[in-house]
Design a protein around this motif. Structure first.
Motif, mmCIF file in Angstrom:
data_model
loop_
_atom_site.group_PDB
_atom_site.id
_atom_site.type_symbol
_atom_site.label_atom_id
_atom_site.label_comp_id
_atom_site.label_asym_id
_atom_site.label_seq_id
_atom_site.Cartn_x
_atom_site.Cartn_y
_atom_site.Cartn_z
ATOM 1 N N VAL A 46 0.871 -1.185 0.000
ATOM 2 C CA VAL A 46 0.000 0.000 0.000
ATOM 3 C C VAL A 46 0.903 1.228 0.000
ATOM 4 O O VAL A 46 2.085 1.142 0.354
ATOM 5 N N PRO A 47 0.391 2.399 -0.364
ATOM 6 C CA PRO A 47 1.185 3.614 -0.201
ATOM 7 C C PRO A 47 1.544 3.833 1.267
ATOM 8 O O PRO A 47 0.758 3.528 2.173
ATOM 9 N N ALA A 48 2.736 4.329 1.533
ATOM 10 C CA ALA A 48 3.207 4.500 2.911
ATOM 11 C C ALA A 48 4.321 5.527 2.932
ATOM 12 O O ALA A 48 4.814 5.977 1.886
ATOM 13 N N ARG A 49 4.709 5.916 4.148
ATOM 14 C CA ARG A 49 5.873 6.782 4.360
ATOM 15 C C ARG A 49 6.846 6.058 5.281
ATOM 16 O O ARG A 49 6.429 5.462 6.274
ATOM 17 N N PHE A 50 8.129 6.137 4.945
ATOM 18 C CA PHE A 50 9.107 5.508 5.821
ATOM 19 C C PHE A 50 10.227 6.476 6.176
ATOM 20 O O PHE A 50 10.455 7.483 5.488
ATOM 21 N N SER A 51 10.914 6.146 7.265
ATOM 22 C CA SER A 51 12.090 6.884 7.717
ATOM 23 C C SER A 51 13.232 5.897 7.898
ATOM 24 O O SER A 51 13.023 4.774 8.374
ATOM 25 N N LEU A 52 14.421 6.322 7.515
ATOM 26 C CA LEU A 52 15.642 5.582 7.804
ATOM 27 C C LEU A 52 16.560 6.450 8.641
ATOM 28 O O LEU A 52 16.755 7.637 8.338
ATOM 29 N N LEU A 53 17.095 5.885 9.697
ATOM 30 C CA LEU A 53 18.124 6.531 10.511
ATOM 31 C C LEU A 53 19.238 5.515 10.679
ATOM 32 O O LEU A 53 19.130 4.576 11.466
ATOM 33 N N ALA A 54 20.305 5.690 9.926
ATOM 34 C CA ALA A 54 21.387 4.702 9.932
ATOM 35 C C ALA A 54 22.728 5.407 9.779
ATOM 36 O O ALA A 54 22.828 6.484 9.191
ATOM 37 N N GLU A 55 23.758 4.763 10.300
ATOM 38 C CA GLU A 55 25.138 5.226 10.161
ATOM 39 C C GLU A 55 25.932 4.171 9.397
ATOM 40 O O GLU A 55 25.390 3.166 8.945
ATOM 41 N N ARG A 56 27.236 4.417 9.284
ATOM 42 C CA ARG A 56 28.151 3.517 8.583
ATOM 43 C C ARG A 56 27.700 3.273 7.143
ATOM 44 O O ARG A 56 27.765 2.159 6.631
ATOM 45 N N ARG A 57 27.263 4.360 6.488
ATOM 46 C CA ARG A 57 26.950 4.284 5.062
ATOM 47 C C ARG A 57 28.077 4.879 4.221
ATOM 48 O O ARG A 57 28.197 4.546 3.048
ATOM 49 N N ARG A 58 28.889 5.736 4.806
ATOM 50 C CA ARG A 58 30.041 6.297 4.089
ATOM 51 C C ARG A 58 31.363 5.856 4.692
ATOM 52 O O ARG A 58 32.369 5.749 3.984
ATOM 53 N N ARG A 59 31.396 5.609 5.972
ATOM 54 C CA ARG A 59 32.629 5.214 6.674
ATOM 55 C C ARG A 59 32.454 3.804 7.213
ATOM 56 O O ARG A 59 31.575 3.542 8.027
ATOM 57 N N ALA A 60 33.298 2.913 6.780
ATOM 58 C CA ALA A 60 33.148 1.503 7.131
ATOM 59 C C ALA A 60 33.617 1.231 8.559
ATOM 60 O O ALA A 60 34.476 1.941 9.087
ATOM 61 N N PRO A 61 33.073 0.190 9.209
ATOM 62 C CA PRO A 61 33.584 -0.222 10.523
ATOM 63 C C PRO A 61 35.047 -0.648 10.420
ATOM 64 O O PRO A 61 35.436 -1.382 9.512
ATOM 65 N N SER A 62 35.854 -0.209 11.359
ATOM 66 C CA SER A 62 37.297 -0.388 11.245
ATOM 67 C C SER A 62 37.756 -1.738 11.766
ATOM 68 O O SER A 62 37.188 -2.307 12.704
ATOM 69 N N GLY A 63 38.818 -2.269 11.138
ATOM 70 C CA GLY A 63 39.477 -3.463 11.626
ATOM 71 C C GLY A 63 40.402 -3.132 12.781
ATOM 72 O O GLY A 63 40.598 -1.971 13.144
ATOM 73 N N ALA A 64 40.996 -4.163 13.367
ATOM 74 C CA ALA A 64 41.896 -3.985 14.508
ATOM 75 C C ALA A 64 43.113 -4.889 14.341
ATOM 76 O O ALA A 64 43.021 -5.952 13.713
ATOM 77 N N ALA A 65 44.239 -4.454 14.892
ATOM 78 C CA ALA A 65 45.483 -5.231 14.889
ATOM 79 C C ALA A 65 45.886 -5.648 13.478
ATOM 80 O O ALA A 65 46.412 -6.751 13.257
ATOM 81 N N GLY A 66 45.624 -4.787 12.505
ATOM 82 C CA GLY A 66 45.989 -5.083 11.122
ATOM 83 C C GLY A 66 44.894 -5.725 10.301
ATOM 84 O O GLY A 66 45.100 -5.997 9.104
ATOM 85 N N GLY A 67 43.743 -5.977 10.897
ATOM 86 C CA GLY A 67 42.628 -6.532 10.149
ATOM 87 C C GLY A 67 41.983 -5.488 9.242
ATOM 88 O O GLY A 67 42.081 -4.284 9.490
ATOM 89 N N PRO A 92 25.920 -3.060 7.526
ATOM 90 C CA PRO A 92 27.378 -3.141 7.433
ATOM 91 C C PRO A 92 27.939 -4.459 7.958
ATOM 92 O O PRO A 92 27.396 -5.080 8.873
ATOM 93 N N GLY A 93 29.039 -4.870 7.349
ATOM 94 C CA GLY A 93 29.849 -5.921 7.929
ATOM 95 C C GLY A 93 30.784 -5.334 8.965
ATOM 96 O O GLY A 93 30.967 -4.118 9.045
ATOM 97 N N ALA A 94 31.423 -6.171 9.753
ATOM 98 C CA ALA A 94 32.273 -5.705 10.842
ATOM 99 C C ALA A 94 33.744 -5.830 10.481
ATOM 100 O O ALA A 94 34.122 -6.486 9.486
ATOM 101 N N GLY A 95 34.597 -5.198 11.276
ATOM 102 C CA GLY A 95 36.027 -5.215 11.022
ATOM 103 C C GLY A 95 36.655 -6.561 11.340
ATOM 104 O O GLY A 95 36.222 -7.293 12.229
ATOM 105 N N GLY A 96 37.728 -6.895 10.594
ATOM 106 C CA GLY A 96 38.503 -8.088 10.870
ATOM 107 C C GLY A 96 39.571 -7.798 11.911
ATOM 108 O O GLY A 96 39.886 -6.641 12.214
#
Length: 511
Positions: free
Chosen positions: A447-468, A502-506
């Motif tokens: 049906v017709p509807a209205r939606f809202s999205l509130l999200a992060e990590r769309r331009r900056r990816a989750p960071s890896g650690a210890a060289g991941g 988003p996927g997570a950091g290695g």
């Protein structure tokens, strides 16, 4: 107390909260509470200090632990009272989270409080689901300062109707509110049984012993952090209203098991809805350090006595009224955890994981008209890898502990189809241990509807650690066209929305 008696007491208090949660889940009307489990339950002492909590939502529980003492001081409590609120600047988090507080008396003596907080899918904002890209608090729905909803055991029906009349889902709202009120009655009944069995004096002594025990465990765990000062910087991608790369700054000082967390240097509060009340910021801090403590640590106020935090008034992490905060509770709180853990990686590189998805991927949708409706959910994503293994895929992590709504429930209750629900394979960052993958969820609107999205990590990816390697950033598409992380759209019958989380950091460099 005898150690065995103390362990039994702690477990009984936690079980009391778990029973409250099970009762709320089975009593509630809305899928948001019944199926997604977006609620939390806890017991506090007569002064508003945390006694026990169930393993529910960290952002709910940490913020309640921070704010309850101020709330307790606002009222002259009597048996049969119940107080309701959602004001983020007076003890709440964001407007959809409605909290009910009930004093528990044994005879004429106040023994403590039963408290629950639940997210309602709609609280009357112009945008269905009450998660808009707003610029002021009043645009986000009905504001409820702390107020009595029950007096002498009698429910104030006029107040209930006043709240219910604002929402697009009045049946669900009414049923959920009544469930919240009566679940606290169950909690108080169980607490009276506990105090009556032990005796009021022995119960008070047990609370003191429990806090001493929690304080000792916490200090010993926090002593594992080498003395020093650790700093980190993060950014929120945008506020949905044109402001980008909003800086978050933390300085953590560790000294002999005592921790001071200072957010000096964080940017000022912004126009859009990512502002964070200090209680929500505290929840992120408490959660981050609680993860360093043993699993058997009791969830009591003593656990947090060694942690001090500060944030300049008017900054993004100590926003002042009437700032818009709908996404502060769900998005900025996640970034607070990323920020604190990034600083702690310098001190404990083998123990701190890579970044998880760093967002809750908030999706709210509905419509007005003769048949109005509203739906809200958060979506799982990747969880960060760590020094002992890969990160789990398709999990709600850090400040959320909910479930995705089952496909069958979405299609049975709401005029939508879920066309695809799958792992987003390969989205986790590579490394000695790979990060967890996100998910893909595709909705078709019937049906017709209205939606809202509130999200992060769309331009900056989750960071890896210890060289991941970093994980992949998330993506939103409507009928094949990319959408920003925070937006509102009108859709027609047959339109399709795809959310890729988003996927997570290695963790660790590959050999």
């Amino acid at each position: 107390m005898d150690p065995v008696e103390l362990a039994v007491f702690s477990s009984r208090m936690e079980a009391l909260c778990e029973e409250m949660g099970a009762t709320l889940r089975r009593s509630a009307f809305s899928p948001n509470i019944r199926d997604r489990l977006d609620f939390s339950c806890a017991i506090f002492d007569r002064d508003g200090r945390l006694v026990a909590q169930a393993a529910h939502i960290p952002v709910h529980l940490g913020s309640m632990a921070y704010a309850m003492q101020d709330l307790v001081d606002r009222f002259d409590w009597t048996d049969g009272d119940a107080v309701l609120l959602n004001d983020p600047f007076l003890g709440g988090t964001h407007l959809p989270d409605i909290t009910v507080v009930t004093p528990c008396f044994l005879g004429d003596e106040l023994q403590g409080f039963a408290v629950n907080r639940a997210h309602h899918a709609d609280v009357g904002a112009e945008s269905p689901g009450s998660m808009p890209t707003s610029s002021r608090l009043e645009e986000e729905g009905l504001i409820l300062p702390p107020q009595r909803i029950c007096r002498d055991g009698s429910l104030d029906e006029s107040r209930i109707e006043g709240i219910v009349s604002t929402t697009r889902a009045p049946r669900d709202m009414r049923g959920d509110l009544l469930a919240q009120v009566h679940v606290n009655d169950r909690g108080c009944a169980r607490l009276r049984e506990q105090v009556g069995e032990m005796g009021a004096q022995a119960y008070a002594q047990a609370l003191e012993a429990l806090n001493d025990y929690g304080r000792t465990i916490a200090r010993n765990a926090l002593r594992a952090i080498p003395d020093g000062t650790y700093e980190a910087t993060e950014v929120m991608e945008d506020d949905g209203l044109g402001h980008e790369d909003i800086r978050l700054q933390v300085r953590i000082q560790a000294r002999d098991g005592r921790i001071r967390v200072d957010f000096e240097g964080t940017d000022a509060q912004v126009e859009g809805p990512i502002n964070c009340p200090i209680s929500v910021t505290a929840a992120g801090v408490y959660y981050s350090f609680r993860c360093l403590m043993p699993a058997y640590t009791p969830a009591c106020a003593g656990c947090f006595d060694a942690i001090e935090l500060s944030a300049p008034e008017g900054c993004l992490l100590n926003a002042q009224s009437p700032a818009a905060v709908a996404a502060g509770n769900v998005e900025t709180s996640m970034r607070v955890v990323d920020l604190v853990l990034a600083a702690l990686q310098q001190a404990l590189p083998e123990r701190i994981p890579a970044a998880s998805q760093g967002t809750m991927n908030n999706f709210a949708v509905g419509q007005d008209g003769e048949v109005s409706w509203a739906y809200y959910e958060t979506l799982a994503g990747g969880t960060g890898a760590h020094g002992r293994g890969p990160g789990p895929s398709a999990r709600h992590s850090h400040m959320t502990n909910t479930l995705n709504t089952p496909v069958e429930v979405v299609e049975q209750v709401y005029p939508m189809r879920v066309r695809r629900y799958a792992l987003r394979r390969g989205s986790g960052g590579q490394g000695r241990y790979p990060g967890g993958d996100g998910v893909i969820r595709e909705y078709e609107f019937r049906v017709p509807a209205r939606f809202s999205l509130l999200a992060e990590r769309r331009r900056r990816a989750p960071s890896g650690a210890a060289g991941g390697a970093d994980g992949q950033a998330g993506r939103n598409r409507l009928n094949g066209e990319d959408l920003p992380g925070k937006c509102q759209r009108q859709v027609e019958e047959g339109d399709r929305l795809v959310i890729e989380t988003p996927g997570a950091g290695g963790w660790g460099a590959t050999s």
